[in-house]
Structures are given as C-alpha cells and as structure tokens.
Design a protein around this motif. Structure first.
Motif, PDB file in Angstrom:
ATOM      1  N   GLY A 151      17.810  17.921   4.765  1.00 47.01           N
ATOM      2  CA  GLY A 151      17.558  18.212   6.400  1.00 47.01           C
ATOM      3  C   GLY A 151      18.860  19.062   6.632  1.00 47.01           C
ATOM      4  O   GLY A 151      18.563  20.082   7.783  1.00 47.01           O
ATOM      5  N   GLN A 152      19.833  19.078   6.202  1.00 49.91           N
ATOM      6  CA  GLN A 152      20.986  20.041   6.500  1.00 49.91           C
ATOM      7  C   GLN A 152      20.608  21.598   6.236  1.00 49.91           C
ATOM      8  O   GLN A 152      20.862  22.439   6.710  1.00 49.91           O
ATOM      9  CB  GLN A 152      22.258  19.659   5.933  1.00 49.91           C
ATOM     10  N   ALA A 153      20.139  21.331   4.645  1.00 53.62           N
ATOM     11  CA  ALA A 153      19.813  22.877   4.226  1.00 53.62           C
ATOM     12  C   ALA A 153      18.665  23.600   4.958  1.00 53.62           C
ATOM     13  O   ALA A 153      18.569  24.716   5.540  1.00 53.62           O
ATOM     14  CB  ALA A 153      19.579  22.690   2.886  1.00 53.62           C
ATOM     15  N   LEU A 154      17.879  22.624   5.605  1.00 58.46           N
ATOM     16  CA  LEU A 154      16.555  23.234   6.602  1.00 58.46           C
ATOM     17  C   LEU A 154      16.974  23.734   7.874  1.00 58.46           C
ATOM     18  O   LEU A 154      16.497  24.613   8.297  1.00 58.46           O
ATOM     19  CB  LEU A 154      15.533  21.956   6.510  1.00 58.46           C
ATOM     20  N   ALA A 155      17.771  22.830   8.216  1.00 58.54           N
ATOM     21  CA  ALA A 155      18.639  22.880   9.533  1.00 58.54           C
ATOM     22  C   ALA A 155      19.166  24.598   9.797  1.00 58.54           C
ATOM     23  O   ALA A 155      18.921  25.244  10.548  1.00 58.54           O
ATOM     24  CB  ALA A 155      19.411  21.941  10.108  1.00 58.54           C
ATOM     25  N   GLN A 156      19.976  24.705   8.564  1.00 61.45           N
ATOM     26  CA  GLN A 156      20.734  26.034   8.375  1.00 61.45           C
ATOM     27  C   GLN A 156      19.636  27.201   8.591  1.00 61.45           C
ATOM     28  O   GLN A 156      19.790  28.302   8.953  1.00 61.45           O
ATOM     29  CB  GLN A 156      21.557  25.947   7.346  1.00 61.45           C
ATOM     30  N   LYS A 157      18.615  26.810   7.620  1.00 60.12           N
ATOM     31  CA  LYS A 157      17.698  27.719   7.546  1.00 60.12           C
ATOM     32  C   LYS A 157      17.007  28.502   8.855  1.00 60.12           C
ATOM     33  O   LYS A 157      16.610  29.600   9.130  1.00 60.12           O
ATOM     34  CB  LYS A 157      16.525  27.620   6.352  1.00 60.12           C
ATOM     35  N   TYR A 158      16.575  27.317   9.749  1.00 64.13           N
ATOM     36  CA  TYR A 158      16.063  27.497  10.928  1.00 64.13           C
ATOM     37  C   TYR A 158      17.021  28.157  11.914  1.00 64.13           C
ATOM     38  O   TYR A 158      16.381  29.175  12.620  1.00 64.13           O
ATOM     39  CB  TYR A 158      15.277  26.046  11.715  1.00 64.13           C
ATOM     40  N   LEU A 159      18.211  27.927  11.676  1.00 63.29           N
ATOM     41  CA  LEU A 159      19.299  28.703  12.799  1.00 63.29           C
ATOM     42  C   LEU A 159      19.267  30.033  12.375  1.00 63.29           C
ATOM     43  O   LEU A 159      19.433  30.810  13.206  1.00 63.29           O
ATOM     44  CB  LEU A 159      20.638  27.815  12.469  1.00 63.29           C
ATOM     45  N   ASP A 160      19.369  30.282  10.982  1.00 63.33           N
ATOM     46  CA  ASP A 160      19.441  31.719  10.466  1.00 63.33           C
ATOM     47  C   ASP A 160      18.199  32.571  10.887  1.00 63.33           C
ATOM     48  O   ASP A 160      18.367  33.962  11.119  1.00 63.33           O
ATOM     49  CB  ASP A 160      19.696  31.729   8.870  1.00 63.33           C
ATOM     50  N   ALA A 161      17.066  32.006  11.117  1.00 59.35           N
ATOM     51  CA  ALA A 161      16.095  32.504  11.633  1.00 59.35           C
ATOM     52  C   ALA A 161      15.837  32.511  12.976  1.00 59.35           C
ATOM     53  O   ALA A 161      14.901  33.131  13.572  1.00 59.35           O
ATOM     54  CB  ALA A 161      14.723  31.914  10.856  1.00 59.35           C
ATOM     55  N   GLY A 162      16.841  32.061  13.798  1.00 60.15           N
ATOM     56  CA  GLY A 162      16.816  32.343  15.216  1.00 60.15           C
ATOM     57  C   GLY A 162      16.160  31.083  16.263  1.00 60.15           C
ATOM     58  O   GLY A 162      15.867  31.453  17.434  1.00 60.15           O
ATOM     59  N   TRP A 163      15.982  30.029  15.448  1.00 59.21           N
ATOM     60  CA  TRP A 163      15.236  29.054  16.262  1.00 59.21           C
ATOM     61  C   TRP A 163      16.423  28.061  16.701  1.00 59.21           C
ATOM     62  O   TRP A 163      17.565  27.992  16.478  1.00 59.21           O
ATOM     63  CB  TRP A 163      14.321  28.022  15.317  1.00 59.21           C
ATOM     64  N   GLN A 164      15.979  27.416  17.799  1.00 58.39           N
ATOM     65  CA  GLN A 164      16.663  26.121  18.326  1.00 58.39           C
ATOM     66  C   GLN A 164      16.234  25.143  17.532  1.00 58.39           C
ATOM     67  O   GLN A 164      15.027  24.866  17.385  1.00 58.39           O
ATOM     68  CB  GLN A 164      16.333  25.869  19.863  1.00 58.39           C
ATOM     69  N   VAL A 165      17.202  24.396  17.093  1.00 61.93           N
ATOM     70  CA  VAL A 165      17.149  23.111  16.181  1.00 61.93           C
ATOM     71  C   VAL A 165      17.302  21.802  16.897  1.00 61.93           C
ATOM     72  O   VAL A 165      18.677  21.698  17.260  1.00 61.93           O
ATOM     73  CB  VAL A 165      17.981  23.313  14.825  1.00 61.93           C
ATOM     74  N   ASN A 166      16.621  20.998  17.203  1.00 65.03           N
ATOM     75  CA  ASN A 166      17.069  19.577  17.574  1.00 65.03           C
ATOM     76  C   ASN A 166      16.987  18.512  16.410  1.00 65.03           C
ATOM     77  O   ASN A 166      16.028  18.447  15.904  1.00 65.03           O
ATOM     78  CB  ASN A 166      15.757  19.159  18.773  1.00 65.03           C
ATOM     79  N   GLY A 167      18.196  18.219  16.163  1.00 65.94           N
ATOM     80  CA  GLY A 167      18.267  17.378  14.866  1.00 65.94           C
ATOM     81  C   GLY A 167      18.334  15.769  15.322  1.00 65.94           C
ATOM     82  O   GLY A 167      19.024  15.345  16.553  1.00 65.94           O
ATOM     83  N   LEU A 168      17.509  14.948  14.646  1.00 68.13           N
ATOM     84  CA  LEU A 168      17.611  13.581  14.975  1.00 68.13           C
ATOM     85  C   LEU A 168      18.123  12.760  13.660  1.00 68.13           C
ATOM     86  O   LEU A 168      17.625  13.278  12.697  1.00 68.13           O
ATOM     87  CB  LEU A 168      16.046  13.026  15.136  1.00 68.13           C
TER      88      LEU A 168
END
Length: 305
Positions: free
Chosen positions: A14-31
C-alpha cells in the motif's frame, strides 16, 4: 485532479502504491487501522482515515468520491493461525470488500482493482496455473475465492473490476523477503521442506507498474501477479543466498514447519506454479522477469540494509 482510494495503504504494498499515485499527480485517500500515516504530513495530496474497514462506518463516504479504488486491506497472514486470527484474516478481506461495494452508488462507474493471492489455487504440484484454473482447497483458497466473489459484485454498480492474484512480493524494507533475509544473514537460511515446491513471486516494482497498467487500460477480469519465470523454492533459496553472499544449506524440515507453525506452516509448503498469462496477453512488459534479476536489484549496494 483524480482521486484514488487505497485500503490497506499503510501496508508494504500500500505504501509503495500510494507513493506511485502521488508521483503521478493523484489525490490519495488512504484507509487502514493505523492511527496515522507518515505520508499525511509529508504530502498535501495524501489524506489518511483510520478505520476498521471490516465494519461499516463513516469511512464509506470516501467510496463515492473515488475514480479508482485499490483494495489491499487484509490482516497479515504471517502470524499463528488461531481460530480467532483466522476469522480476522477472513473478515478483514471479505467484509472490507463487501462494505466497499455496498457503499458504491448505483451509478458508480469507476474501477475497483482488488487484491487476491496465489493461495487461490491451493497446493497444485507441478500443474501450470493460469487464470482459467479452478480454485484449490484449504483455508487460503476459500478466503481468496470469497474475496474475489465480493469484489465481482461491484459490476452490478457499473464498476470495472480487476482482480490481482499476488505471488510473494519481493522488495526492500518489508514483507516476507525481509523475514527470509534475516535468517540468511544469520547463516541459518535455506529451503522450506523438500524445496521442490513451486514458489510464486513478483518484484514490487512490477506489481506497482501492473496496477497502473490495469488502471490505464480500464482492465477487467482476473490477473496473476507473478514473475514471468517460475522457480522452485530450493532454487529461490539458492538465489537469495547468492544475492546476500550467504550459504543456503539449512533446510527447514516439513514436519518441523507443520509442528511449530500449524496450518500456516503447511501453507508454506504448498506448490503453486503460477503464470501471469493474462498480463502477458494484455501486453504488460515485466522489468524483472527472473528471480536473480529481482534479488540483485533489491540487495544491490546501498539499496537495502
């Protein structure tokens, strides 16, 4: 700005994927069940909600706000399987997925990318396992089967559903590989049981790239997330020892594993020759197609402790 909801965002994947989305310019809502998340303070586009997703709650309001949902939630299986903990393993996956789908509006046309595992196939010896193979038997197979069934319900809400059957995820800084590497560094590493069982695996980078591939192609269906070239457990142990410059001569006997680890130990002895046929057919290109390439990258100088 598009929004992704990641359940299990505090976990290894989850942490690796969240960082990938942030790097791609997405808003990430983590649960997740952790009280806080380091990314919430470090990035203005990461928002953390602490919740037990196996229970309905206010967190479900995040579902309708999401363009993509990546469901990784699930209790760690690498703990003793008491009856109470087996229920926690089951509920954290099946009930979370049920609650996600229940929270989708009737016209939800986003994408649900849902985790599952190679455990779906059970112990299958030398049989090559592509996505068309039926479910096996055993506790993990039942968990995966019910997990996937809950995810597929999202199609009735208009969602596109892709299911990922993960092999053992190889990466630095956590996961099963971190545990195995500690044993090798203490010169007590080696194969589990006979070592003849097939060992499904995937490099973290390919996993994360695979999630984005499914998302960008709005893919649906079942996908094995495993390395291109299958390997037996004894060969994996040998490659891990080579990468760490340690011997791999301390096998753990099967009876010892079953005696001291119970059903969890038996799952380590399962043979699953899982092949990523659907990803290959869809055109995904693996960066790490063999275990030796994957482990060399993970343990290269300066990349991990």
């Amino acid at each position: 700005m598009k929004t992704v909801l990641i359940t299990g965002a505090s976990g290894f994947v989850g942490q690796a994927l969240a960082q990938k989305y942030l790097d791609a310019g997405w808003q990430v809502n983590g649960l997740g069940t952790s009280l806080n998340h380091p990314m919430a303070d470090a990035n203005d586009h990461f928002f953390w909600t602490s919740a037990d997703t196996s229970r309905p709650g206010d967190w479900q309001a995040l579902v309708a706000q999401s363009d993509v949902i990546v469901n990784l939630a699930g209790r760690n299986i690498f703990k003793p399987w008491t009856e109470a903990y087996k229920k926690a393993i089951y509920d954290s996956r099946i009930q979370t997925t049920k609650n996600l789908v229940d929270a989708m509006p009737g016209t939800f046309y986003g994408q649900l990318i849902n985790a599952s595992a190679a455990g779906f196939y059970g112990d299958r010896g030398d049989t090559p396992l592509t996505e068309t193979e039926a479910s096996g038997i055993g506790f993990l197979a039942r968990v995966c089967r019910d997990w996937e069934a809950q995810a597929k319900r999202a199609t009735s809400k208009g969602a596109t559903v892709a299911v990922m059957r993960f092999g053992v995820v190889l990466g630095s800084g956590g996961g099963a590989l971190d545990v195995m590497a500690r044993a090798f560094r203490m010169f007590v590493g080696g194969p589990l049981g006979s070592g003849d069982q097939w060992f499904p695996w995937i490099h973290m980078d390919d996993l994360v790239r695979g999630v984005f591939f499914l998302m960008e192609h709005n893919a649906q269906g079942i996908y094995n997330f495993t390395g291109l070239v299958p390997i037996r457990q004894k060969e994996f142990a040998k490659e891990l020892g080579r990468a760490l410059h340690r011997p791999a001569f301390m096998p753990a006997p099967a009876f010892f594993i079953r005696l001291f680890m119970g059903q969890l130990g038996s799952s380590f002895l399962c043979s699953q020759k899982v092949l990523p046929a659907a990803l290959e057919t869809a055109g995904f290109r693996f960066k790490y197609d063999t275990v030796d390439r994957a482990l060399t990258q993970i343990f290269k100088s300066g990349n991990t402790k």
